[in-house]
Write a protein that holds these residues in place. Structure first.
Motif, PDB file in Angstrom:
ATOM      1  N   LEU A   1       6.350  38.903  30.458  1.00 27.73           N
ATOM      2  CA  LEU A   1       6.997  38.978  31.764  1.00 27.73           C
ATOM      3  C   LEU A   1       5.985  38.770  32.867  1.00 27.73           C
ATOM      4  O   LEU A   1       4.786  39.007  32.684  1.00 27.73           O
ATOM      5  CB  LEU A   1       7.599  40.379  31.985  1.00 27.73           C
ATOM      6  CG  LEU A   1       8.781  40.800  31.156  1.00 27.73           C
ATOM      7  CD1 LEU A   1       9.037  42.278  31.366  1.00 27.73           C
ATOM      8  CD2 LEU A   1      10.002  40.008  31.535  1.00 27.73           C
ATOM      9  N   LYS A   2       6.490  38.384  34.006  1.00 32.65           N
ATOM     10  CA  LYS A   2       5.648  38.337  35.197  1.00 32.65           C
ATOM     11  C   LYS A   2       5.553  39.771  35.726  1.00 32.65           C
ATOM     12  O   LYS A   2       6.569  40.414  35.978  1.00 32.65           O
ATOM     13  CB  LYS A   2       6.255  37.417  36.249  1.00 32.65           C
ATOM     14  CG  LYS A   2       5.387  37.240  37.466  1.00 32.65           C
ATOM     15  CD  LYS A   2       6.000  36.211  38.399  1.00 32.65           C
ATOM     16  CE  LYS A   2       5.107  35.978  39.591  1.00 32.65           C
ATOM     17  NZ  LYS A   2       5.686  34.988  40.501  1.00 32.65           N
ATOM     18  N   ILE A   3       4.326  40.244  35.870  1.00 30.39           N
ATOM     19  CA  ILE A   3       4.080  41.610  36.336  1.00 30.39           C
ATOM     20  C   ILE A   3       3.268  41.526  37.617  1.00 30.39           C
ATOM     21  O   ILE A   3       2.198  40.907  37.638  1.00 30.39           O
ATOM     22  CB  ILE A   3       3.316  42.423  35.268  1.00 30.39           C
ATOM     23  CG1 ILE A   3       4.128  42.451  33.979  1.00 30.39           C
ATOM     24  CG2 ILE A   3       3.013  43.825  35.767  1.00 30.39           C
ATOM     25  CD1 ILE A   3       3.348  42.847  32.772  1.00 30.39           C
ATOM     26  N   GLN A   4       3.788  42.116  38.670  1.00 32.66           N
ATOM     27  CA  GLN A   4       3.112  42.110  39.962  1.00 32.66           C
ATOM     28  C   GLN A   4       2.710  43.549  40.276  1.00 32.66           C
ATOM     29  O   GLN A   4       3.514  44.464  40.110  1.00 32.66           O
ATOM     30  CB  GLN A   4       4.032  41.550  41.040  1.00 32.66           C
ATOM     31  CG  GLN A   4       4.457  40.125  40.755  1.00 32.66           C
ATOM     32  CD  GLN A   4       5.540  39.641  41.687  1.00 32.66           C
ATOM     33  OE1 GLN A   4       5.773  40.191  42.747  1.00 32.66           O
ATOM     34  NE2 GLN A   4       6.226  38.591  41.281  1.00 32.66           N
ATOM     35  N   TYR A   5       1.469  43.716  40.703  1.00 35.60           N
ATOM     36  CA  TYR A   5       0.965  45.061  40.988  1.00 35.60           C
ATOM     37  C   TYR A   5      -0.151  44.996  42.017  1.00 35.60           C
ATOM     38  O   TYR A   5      -0.637  43.934  42.367  1.00 35.60           O
ATOM     39  CB  TYR A   5       0.488  45.738  39.703  1.00 35.60           C
ATOM     40  CG  TYR A   5      -0.689  45.070  39.030  1.00 35.60           C
ATOM     41  CD1 TYR A   5      -1.977  45.564  39.203  1.00 35.60           C
ATOM     42  CD2 TYR A   5      -0.521  43.946  38.223  1.00 35.60           C
ATOM     43  CE1 TYR A   5      -3.062  44.964  38.590  1.00 35.60           C
ATOM     44  CE2 TYR A   5      -1.597  43.344  37.605  1.00 35.60           C
ATOM     45  CZ  TYR A   5      -2.865  43.860  37.792  1.00 35.60           C
ATOM     46  OH  TYR A   5      -3.931  43.264  37.192  1.00 35.60           O
ATOM     47  N   ARG A   6      -0.519  46.178  42.500  1.00 41.02           N
ATOM     48  CA  ARG A   6      -1.642  46.251  43.437  1.00 41.02           C
ATOM     49  C   ARG A   6      -2.754  47.063  42.776  1.00 41.02           C
ATOM     50  O   ARG A   6      -2.499  47.980  42.007  1.00 41.02           O
ATOM     51  CB  ARG A   6      -1.229  46.836  44.778  1.00 41.02           C
ATOM     52  CG  ARG A   6      -0.598  48.164  44.726  1.00 41.02           C
ATOM     53  CD  ARG A   6      -0.103  48.642  46.092  1.00 41.02           C
ATOM     54  NE  ARG A   6       0.612  49.889  45.921  1.00 41.02           N
ATOM     55  CZ  ARG A   6       0.049  51.070  45.739  1.00 41.02           C
ATOM     56  NH1 ARG A   6      -1.271  51.179  45.715  1.00 41.02           N
ATOM     57  NH2 ARG A   6       0.771  52.149  45.565  1.00 41.02           N
ATOM     58  N   THR A   7      -3.987  46.676  43.093  1.00 45.17           N
ATOM     59  CA  THR A   7      -5.149  47.341  42.496  1.00 45.17           C
ATOM     60  C   THR A   7      -5.552  48.535  43.351  1.00 45.17           C
ATOM     61  O   THR A   7      -4.967  48.798  44.398  1.00 45.17           O
ATOM     62  CB  THR A   7      -6.339  46.374  42.401  1.00 45.17           C
ATOM     63  OG1 THR A   7      -6.771  46.060  43.731  1.00 45.17           O
ATOM     64  CG2 THR A   7      -5.973  45.114  41.652  1.00 45.17           C
ATOM     65  N   GLU A   8      -6.584  49.224  42.898  1.00 44.87           N
ATOM     66  CA  GLU A   8      -7.124  50.362  43.658  1.00 44.87           C
ATOM     67  C   GLU A   8      -7.627  49.925  45.034  1.00 44.87           C
ATOM     68  O   GLU A   8      -7.674  50.704  45.971  1.00 44.87           O
ATOM     69  CB  GLU A   8      -8.269  51.023  42.881  1.00 44.87           C
ATOM     70  CG  GLU A   8      -7.847  51.661  41.577  1.00 44.87           C
ATOM     71  CD  GLU A   8      -6.970  52.877  41.749  1.00 44.87           C
ATOM     72  OE1 GLU A   8      -7.073  53.575  42.770  1.00 44.87           O
ATOM     73  OE2 GLU A   8      -6.153  53.118  40.838  1.00 44.87           O
ATOM     74  N   LEU A   9      -8.016  48.641  45.153  1.00 46.41           N
ATOM     75  CA  LEU A   9      -8.507  48.094  46.425  1.00 46.41           C
ATOM     76  C   LEU A   9      -7.383  47.469  47.254  1.00 46.41           C
ATOM     77  O   LEU A   9      -7.623  46.771  48.227  1.00 46.41           O
ATOM     78  CB  LEU A   9      -9.583  47.038  46.162  1.00 46.41           C
ATOM     79  CG  LEU A   9     -10.819  47.531  45.428  1.00 46.41           C
ATOM     80  CD1 LEU A   9     -11.733  46.358  45.096  1.00 46.41           C
ATOM     81  CD2 LEU A   9     -11.554  48.566  46.248  1.00 46.41           C
TER      82      LEU A   9
ATOM     83  N   HIS B   1       1.482  51.799  40.885  1.00 46.76           N
ATOM     84  CA  HIS B   1       0.902  50.589  41.474  1.00 46.76           C
ATOM     85  C   HIS B   1       1.731  49.342  41.160  1.00 46.76           C
ATOM     86  O   HIS B   1       1.444  48.265  41.687  1.00 46.76           O
ATOM     87  CB  HIS B   1      -0.530  50.379  40.982  1.00 46.76           C
ATOM     88  CG  HIS B   1      -1.500  51.319  41.617  1.00 46.76           C
ATOM     89  ND1 HIS B   1      -2.836  51.026  41.723  1.00 46.76           N
ATOM     90  CD2 HIS B   1      -1.348  52.535  42.186  1.00 46.76           C
ATOM     91  CE1 HIS B   1      -3.463  52.026  42.323  1.00 46.76           C
ATOM     92  NE2 HIS B   1      -2.562  52.959  42.599  1.00 46.76           N
ATOM     93  N   LEU B   2       2.732  49.493  40.300  1.00 43.38           N
ATOM     94  CA  LEU B   2       3.583  48.351  39.969  1.00 43.38           C
ATOM     95  C   LEU B   2       4.422  47.965  41.175  1.00 43.38           C
ATOM     96  O   LEU B   2       4.970  48.811  41.878  1.00 43.38           O
ATOM     97  CB  LEU B   2       4.511  48.688  38.802  1.00 43.38           C
ATOM     98  CG  LEU B   2       3.853  48.854  37.442  1.00 43.38           C
ATOM     99  CD1 LEU B   2       4.889  49.321  36.414  1.00 43.38           C
ATOM    100  CD2 LEU B   2       3.196  47.569  36.982  1.00 43.38           C
ATOM    101  N   VAL B   3       4.518  46.671  41.418  1.00 39.87           N
ATOM    102  CA  VAL B   3       5.336  46.138  42.503  1.00 39.87           C
ATOM    103  C   VAL B   3       6.620  45.570  41.924  1.00 39.87           C
ATOM    104  O   VAL B   3       7.717  45.854  42.401  1.00 39.87           O
ATOM    105  CB  VAL B   3       4.567  45.054  43.289  1.00 39.87           C
ATOM    106  CG1 VAL B   3       5.462  44.380  44.313  1.00 39.87           C
ATOM    107  CG2 VAL B   3       3.338  45.661  43.954  1.00 39.87           C
ATOM    108  N   LYS B   4       6.475  44.785  40.850  1.00 43.82           N
ATOM    109  CA  LYS B   4       7.641  44.140  40.252  1.00 43.82           C
ATOM    110  C   LYS B   4       7.363  43.838  38.785  1.00 43.82           C
ATOM    111  O   LYS B   4       6.277  43.384  38.438  1.00 43.82           O
ATOM    112  CB  LYS B   4       7.946  42.849  41.011  1.00 43.82           C
ATOM    113  CG  LYS B   4       9.299  42.263  40.763  1.00 43.82           C
ATOM    114  CD  LYS B   4       9.550  41.105  41.737  1.00 43.82           C
ATOM    115  CE  LYS B   4      10.931  40.526  41.541  1.00 43.82           C
ATOM    116  NZ  LYS B   4      11.159  39.363  42.408  1.00 43.82           N
ATOM    117  N   VAL B   5       8.341  44.098  37.933  1.00 43.82           N
ATOM    118  CA  VAL B   5       8.255  43.785  36.512  1.00 43.82           C
ATOM    119  C   VAL B   5       9.455  42.903  36.189  1.00 43.82           C
ATOM    120  O   VAL B   5      10.601  43.346  36.299  1.00 43.82           O
ATOM    121  CB  VAL B   5       8.264  45.060  35.648  1.00 43.82           C
ATOM    122  CG1 VAL B   5       8.346  44.708  34.174  1.00 43.82           C
ATOM    123  CG2 VAL B   5       7.041  45.911  35.923  1.00 43.82           C
TER     124      VAL B   5
END
Length: 82
Positions: free
Chosen positions: A19-27, A61-65
């Motif tokens: 799947l396309k997984i969109q997330y943000r990192t600690e930064l 931190h997940l934005v979209k799965v």
């Protein structure tokens, strides 16, 4: 807890599909990968999603799965006014 996103993650684990997984990192970097979600488990500090690459992403931190976005975002966040 974002129940829809959790359900999407659990479904991805059980179906073993990429799947396309969109997330943000600690930064606060926004990253998008296509990967298999290996597992989700409770670790110190909360839920962690482990990708097939071994990378661990905090659940919050997940934005979209796939096609399911986090409750923290609305559908307008995924459009482009080009």
């Amino acid at each position: 807890m974002d129940e829809q996103l959790l359900q999407a993650v659990n479904e991805a684990v059980s179906k073993k599909k990429f799947l396309k997984i969109q997330y943000r990192t600690e930064l606060n970097e926004y990253l998008s990968v296509t990967s298999l979600i290996k597992k989700i488990e409770e670790k110190e500090g909360g839920l962690k999603v482990e990708l097939a690459t071994g990378e661990e992403i905090p659940f919050d931190h997940l934005v979209k799965v796939g096609n399911v976005a986090s409750d923290q975002y609305n559908s307008r966040d995924f459009t482009c006014d080009c």
